[in-house]
Design a protein around this motif. Structure first.
Motif, PDB file in Angstrom:
ATOM      1  N   ARG A 153      31.121-118.026 -50.363  1.00 10.74           N
ATOM      2  CA  ARG A 153      31.917-117.915 -51.591  1.00 10.74           C
ATOM      3  C   ARG A 153      31.879-116.487 -52.124  1.00 10.74           C
ATOM      4  NH1 ARG A 153      31.791-121.828 -56.919  1.00 10.74           N
ATOM      5  NH2 ARG A 153      33.179-120.560 -58.202  1.00 10.74           N
ATOM      6  N   PRO A 154      33.040-115.816 -52.235  1.00 10.97           N
ATOM      7  CA  PRO A 154      33.066-114.429 -52.713  1.00 10.97           C
ATOM      8  C   PRO A 154      32.695-114.341 -54.196  1.00 10.97           C
ATOM      9  CG  PRO A 154      35.102-114.999 -51.566  1.00 10.97           C
ATOM     10  CD  PRO A 154      34.382-116.273 -51.853  1.00 10.97           C
ATOM     11  N   VAL A 155      31.897-113.344 -54.527  1.00 12.26           N
ATOM     12  CA  VAL A 155      31.532-113.084 -55.925  1.00 12.26           C
ATOM     13  C   VAL A 155      31.657-111.588 -56.181  1.00 12.26           C
ATOM     14  CG1 VAL A 155      30.019-115.093 -56.167  1.00 12.26           C
ATOM     15  CG2 VAL A 155      29.089-112.969 -55.239  1.00 12.26           C
ATOM     16  N   THR A 156      30.960-111.083 -57.171  1.00 10.71           N
ATOM     17  CA  THR A 156      31.018-109.664 -57.501  1.00 10.71           C
ATOM     18  C   THR A 156      30.501-108.825 -56.338  1.00 10.71           C
ATOM     19  OG1 THR A 156      30.608-110.191 -59.816  1.00 10.71           O
ATOM     20  CG2 THR A 156      30.258-107.918 -59.138  1.00 10.71           C
ATOM     21  N   VAL A 157      31.171-107.712 -56.083  1.00 15.46           N
ATOM     22  CA  VAL A 157      30.734-106.792 -55.027  1.00 15.46           C
ATOM     23  C   VAL A 157      29.663-105.859 -55.584  1.00 15.46           C
ATOM     24  CG1 VAL A 157      31.430-104.920 -53.483  1.00 15.46           C
ATOM     25  CG2 VAL A 157      32.961-106.881 -53.837  1.00 15.46           C
ATOM     26  N   PHE A 158      28.555-105.781 -54.898  1.00 15.91           N
ATOM     27  CA  PHE A 158      27.447-104.916 -55.320  1.00 15.91           C
ATOM     28  C   PHE A 158      27.261-103.789 -54.309  1.00 15.91           C
ATOM     29  CE2 PHE A 158      26.619-108.978 -57.305  1.00 15.91           C
ATOM     30  CZ  PHE A 158      26.139-108.644 -58.564  1.00 15.91           C
ATOM     31  N   LYS A 159      26.556-102.756 -54.748  1.00 17.33           N
ATOM     32  CA  LYS A 159      26.248-101.631 -53.876  1.00 17.33           C
ATOM     33  C   LYS A 159      24.751-101.347 -53.897  1.00 17.33           C
ATOM     34  CE  LYS A 159      30.697 -99.310 -54.645  1.00 17.33           C
ATOM     35  NZ  LYS A 159      31.359 -98.059 -55.117  1.00 17.33           N
ATOM     36  N   ARG A 160      24.314-100.742 -52.841  1.00 14.85           N
ATOM     37  CA  ARG A 160      22.901-100.368 -52.748  1.00 14.85           C
ATOM     38  C   ARG A 160      22.534 -99.413 -53.884  1.00 14.85           C
ATOM     39  NH1 ARG A 160      19.977 -97.427 -47.537  1.00 14.85           N
ATOM     40  NH2 ARG A 160      17.891 -97.250 -48.489  1.00 14.85           N
ATOM     41  N   GLY A 161      21.386 -99.660 -54.500  1.00 12.24           N
ATOM     42  CA  GLY A 161      20.913 -98.800 -55.577  1.00 12.24           C
ATOM     43  C   GLY A 161      21.288 -99.273 -56.965  1.00 12.24           C
ATOM     44  N   GLU A 162      22.170-100.292 -57.067  1.00 13.04           N
ATOM     45  CA  GLU A 162      22.563-100.784 -58.376  1.00 13.04           C
ATOM     46  C   GLU A 162      21.454-101.609 -59.013  1.00 13.04           C
ATOM     47  OE1 GLU A 162      27.362-101.169 -58.655  1.00 13.04           O
ATOM     48  OE2 GLU A 162      26.335-102.793 -57.575  1.00 13.04           O
ATOM     49  N   LYS A 163      21.327-101.483 -60.323  1.00 15.51           N
ATOM     50  CA  LYS A 163      20.357-102.276 -61.072  1.00 15.51           C
ATOM     51  C   LYS A 163      20.988-103.620 -61.403  1.00 15.51           C
ATOM     52  CE  LYS A 163      17.542 -98.747 -61.299  1.00 15.51           C
ATOM     53  NZ  LYS A 163      16.267 -98.701 -60.535  1.00 15.51           N
ATOM     54  N   VAL A 164      20.213-104.699 -61.201  1.00 16.93           N
ATOM     55  CA  VAL A 164      20.740-106.042 -61.423  1.00 16.93           C
ATOM     56  C   VAL A 164      19.730-106.897 -62.186  1.00 16.93           C
ATOM     57  CG1 VAL A 164      22.234-106.018 -59.396  1.00 16.93           C
ATOM     58  CG2 VAL A 164      19.870-106.810 -59.184  1.00 16.93           C
ATOM     59  N   ARG A 165      20.258-107.976 -62.758  1.00 19.17           N
ATOM     60  CA  ARG A 165      19.425-108.974 -63.423  1.00 19.17           C
ATOM     61  C   ARG A 165      19.743-110.330 -62.804  1.00 19.17           C
ATOM     62  NH1 ARG A 165      21.018-108.137 -68.115  1.00 19.17           N
ATOM     63  NH2 ARG A 165      19.311-106.836 -68.874  1.00 19.17           N
ATOM     64  N   VAL A 166      18.735-111.151 -62.626  1.00 16.41           N
ATOM     65  CA  VAL A 166      18.919-112.486 -62.055  1.00 16.41           C
ATOM     66  C   VAL A 166      19.349-113.433 -63.167  1.00 16.41           C
ATOM     67  CG1 VAL A 166      17.843-114.350 -60.753  1.00 16.41           C
ATOM     68  CG2 VAL A 166      17.096-111.986 -60.388  1.00 16.41           C
ATOM     69  N   SER A 167      20.461-114.136 -62.960  1.00 21.35           N
ATOM     70  CA  SER A 167      21.022-115.003 -64.003  1.00 21.35           C
ATOM     71  C   SER A 167      20.520-116.439 -63.933  1.00 21.35           C
ATOM     72  CB  SER A 167      22.556-115.008 -63.904  1.00 21.35           C
ATOM     73  OG  SER A 167      22.976-115.527 -62.643  1.00 21.35           O
ATOM     74  N   ASP A 168      20.180-116.921 -62.738  1.00 21.82           N
ATOM     75  CA  ASP A 168      19.783-118.319 -62.579  1.00 21.82           C
ATOM     76  C   ASP A 168      18.656-118.441 -61.566  1.00 21.82           C
ATOM     77  OD1 ASP A 168      22.015-119.769 -64.137  1.00 21.82           O
ATOM     78  OD2 ASP A 168      23.128-118.460 -62.769  1.00 21.82           O
ATOM     79  N   GLY A 169      17.997-119.596 -61.601  1.00 25.50           N
ATOM     80  CA  GLY A 169      16.975-119.860 -60.611  1.00 25.50           C
ATOM     81  C   GLY A 169      15.570-119.552 -61.082  1.00 25.50           C
ATOM     82  N   PRO A 170      14.612-119.599 -60.161  1.00 20.26           N
ATOM     83  CA  PRO A 170      13.204-119.414 -60.524  1.00 20.26           C
ATOM     84  C   PRO A 170      12.879-118.043 -61.092  1.00 20.26           C
ATOM     85  CG  PRO A 170      13.499-119.443 -58.134  1.00 20.26           C
ATOM     86  CD  PRO A 170      14.781-119.905 -58.727  1.00 20.26           C
ATOM     87  N   PHE A 171      13.723-117.050 -60.814  1.00 17.25           N
ATOM     88  CA  PHE A 171      13.469-115.708 -61.324  1.00 17.25           C
ATOM     89  C   PHE A 171      14.496-115.272 -62.365  1.00 17.25           C
ATOM     90  CE2 PHE A 171      11.798-115.536 -56.858  1.00 17.25           C
ATOM     91  CZ  PHE A 171      10.467-115.635 -57.218  1.00 17.25           C
ATOM     92  N   ALA A 172      15.094-116.242 -63.041  1.00 13.58           N
ATOM     93  CA  ALA A 172      16.087-115.933 -64.078  1.00 13.58           C
ATOM     94  C   ALA A 172      15.493-114.993 -65.113  1.00 13.58           C
ATOM     95  CB  ALA A 172      16.561-117.218 -64.743  1.00 13.58           C
ATOM     96  N   SER A 173      16.264-113.981 -65.488  1.00  9.86           N
ATOM     97  CA  SER A 173      15.939-112.934 -66.468  1.00  9.86           C
ATOM     98  C   SER A 173      15.136-111.783 -65.874  1.00  9.86           C
ATOM     99  CB  SER A 173      15.195-113.507 -67.689  1.00  9.86           C
ATOM    100  OG  SER A 173      13.823-113.729 -67.411  1.00  9.86           O
ATOM    101  N   PHE A 174      14.653-111.913 -64.629  1.00 12.15           N
ATOM    102  CA  PHE A 174      13.977-110.789 -63.991  1.00 12.15           C
ATOM    103  C   PHE A 174      15.028-109.763 -63.547  1.00 12.15           C
ATOM    104  CE2 PHE A 174      10.614-113.785 -63.948  1.00 12.15           C
ATOM    105  CZ  PHE A 174       9.421-113.099 -63.731  1.00 12.15           C
TER     106      PHE A 174
END
Length: 212
Positions: A153-174
């Protein structure tokens, strides 16, 4: 004048019984299993258990057989093409290398969980384990069951080096940094995250990542 002793008192662990490390761990696990199999309330938190990659289902089945509540959210994996032939996608764990487990927290229970084959550790350690709300686990599993986390399933395209936040799952908010990923918005990304034990690379679906 300093006196030196050329002998020691006591017996090295395991030598008295000629125990191997593997046998000793099995014995400890068996002794502690009753503590780990104690059921908690329906809204009690879960724990993330780190396991060897590719052994998620094996660990889940072993825990389930021992009467310990566990879950491995599943999703549809990628499709493959070999010699011009299309191989349909099959079910794979959403989080590679992790199993979610729920039990009444105690030193004995954590020792029992760590004694299972292919288990590496409990995220956060036994002293300060990472607790995951039951509501988050239910939401995460619902997303997986509904196909929202499927590999293709296609979602947002990311690139190496980008800062991200986890939205769901066991590490949500990390949060963390993309180390590697595809450039078409499909599949997973390796994210370098700052967890309790330090900086750890974690493979997770792009669908649960947000740019920050």
């Amino acid at each position: 004048m300093t006196m030196q002793r050329d002998k020691f008192e006591g017996i090295p662990i395991g030598v008295a019984r000629s125990e191997s490390f593997e046998y000793r761990m099995r014995r400890i696990r068996a002794e502690m299993l009753p503590a780990a199999s104690l059921r908690t309330g329906a809204d009690s938190p879960w724990f993330a258990v780190r396991v060897m990659s590719g052994r998620e289902i094996a660990v889940y089945e072993a825990l389930d057989e021992a009467g310990i509540e566990a879950v491995v959210p599943m999703r549809m994996g990628p499709e493959y093409r070999r010699r011009g032939r299309k191989i349909p996608a099959s079910k794979i764990p959403v989080m590679t290398g992790y199993v979610l487990v729920r039990f009444f927290a105690s030193d004995q229970a954590f020792l029992a969980i760590r004694g299972f084959e292919h288990v590496i550790d409990v995220v956060g350690g036994c002293m300060s384990p990472h607790r995951i709300p039951d509501s988050e686990v239910k939401r995460f599993k619902a997303l997986a069951d509904g196909g929202d986390l499927n590999w293709e399933r296609p979602v947002t395209v990311f690139k190496r080096g980008e800062k991200v936040r986890v939205s769901d799952g066991p590490f949500a908010s990390f949060s963390g940094e993309i180390i590697s990923c595809r450039n078409d918005g499909k599949g997973d990304a390796v994210v370098e995250m700052h967890l309790f034990s330090g900086t750890v690379p974690v493979l997770m679906p792009l669908a649960i990542l947000e740019k920050i």
